[in-house]
Enzyme design. Structure first.
Site, PDB file in Angstrom:
ATOM      1  N   LYS A   1     -66.078 -40.314 -24.278  1.00  0.00           N
ATOM      2  CA  LYS A   1     -66.795 -39.403 -25.164  1.00  0.00           C
ATOM      3  C   LYS A   1     -68.113 -40.007 -25.684  1.00  0.00           C
ATOM      4  CE  LYS A   1     -62.701 -36.888 -26.695  1.00  0.00           C
ATOM      5  NZ  LYS A   1     -61.925 -36.470 -27.884  1.00  0.00           N
TER       6      LYS A   1
ATOM      7  N   ASN B   1     -62.845 -40.345 -31.100  1.00  0.00           N
ATOM      8  CA  ASN B   1     -61.708 -41.139 -30.637  1.00  0.00           C
ATOM      9  C   ASN B   1     -61.915 -41.713 -29.236  1.00  0.00           C
ATOM     10  OD1 ASN B   1     -61.305 -38.868 -29.069  1.00  0.00           O
ATOM     11  ND2 ASN B   1     -59.401 -38.269 -30.046  1.00  0.00           N
TER      12      ASN B   1
ATOM     13  N   GLU C   1     -59.065 -29.592 -14.903  1.00  0.00           N
ATOM     14  CA  GLU C   1     -60.129 -30.392 -15.504  1.00  0.00           C
ATOM     15  C   GLU C   1     -60.888 -31.203 -14.460  1.00  0.00           C
ATOM     16  OE1 GLU C   1     -58.366 -32.632 -18.699  1.00  0.00           O
ATOM     17  OE2 GLU C   1     -58.191 -30.848 -19.964  1.00  0.00           O
TER      18      GLU C   1
END
Length: 148
Positions: A18, A121, A135
């Site tokens: 992320k 996170n 995905e």
């Protein structure tokens, strides 16, 4: 017959490093952590998600109160999407990542080491073999995936 998300005894999954972890310079450390956990990297892509891409990827959460913040966060900087494979890949990745809330993640997990809270996170991981297939296809064409 192989089940969804499996290739020759290996299960497939997807992870996304992320924006918080990319921004902090932890991409290489997280990749090393995944390789140390015996994941095979089949494809990898660094990209900056558009709003439309983030909204589509997280559409399952559209009605949740955190959806708008999640989309804003995931578009706040580059991410690294990685197609992974190994035995029991989905469950093993969930263990290696740690609890969603980094403050509750077990010692030595990716989220414990590199995350700061429930949103920042560090890493996303597919939650089922079926979602992993969806995905992975979101980020990678079949011809992008390289196995051993």
């Amino acid at each position: 017959m192989m089940s969804v998300g499996e290739t020759g005894g290996m299960e497939e999954t997807l992870t996304i490093i992320k924006p918080d972890a990319v921004r902090a310079g932890n991409t290489g450390r997280i990749i090393a952590h995944l390789e140390d956990a015996r994941f095979e990297i089949q494809a990898m892509r660094r990209m900056h998600l558009s709003r439309a891409q983030a909204e589509a990827f997280y559409a399952v959460h559209r009605e949740r109160p955190f959806y708008a913040d999640l989309v804003a966060f995931m578009t706040s900087g580059p991410v690294v999407a990685i197609a992974l494979a190994r035995e029991n890949a989905v469950a093993h990745l969930r263990d290696v990542m740690g609890a969603t809330d980094s403050t509750q993640a077990a010692e030595g997990t990716i989220r414990n080491l590199y995350g700061t809270n429930i949103q920042n996170n560090a890493i996303h991981g597919s939650d089922s073999p079926e979602n992993a297939a969806i995905e992975r296809a979101f980020f990678f064409a079949a011809c992008d995936l390289v196995g051993r």
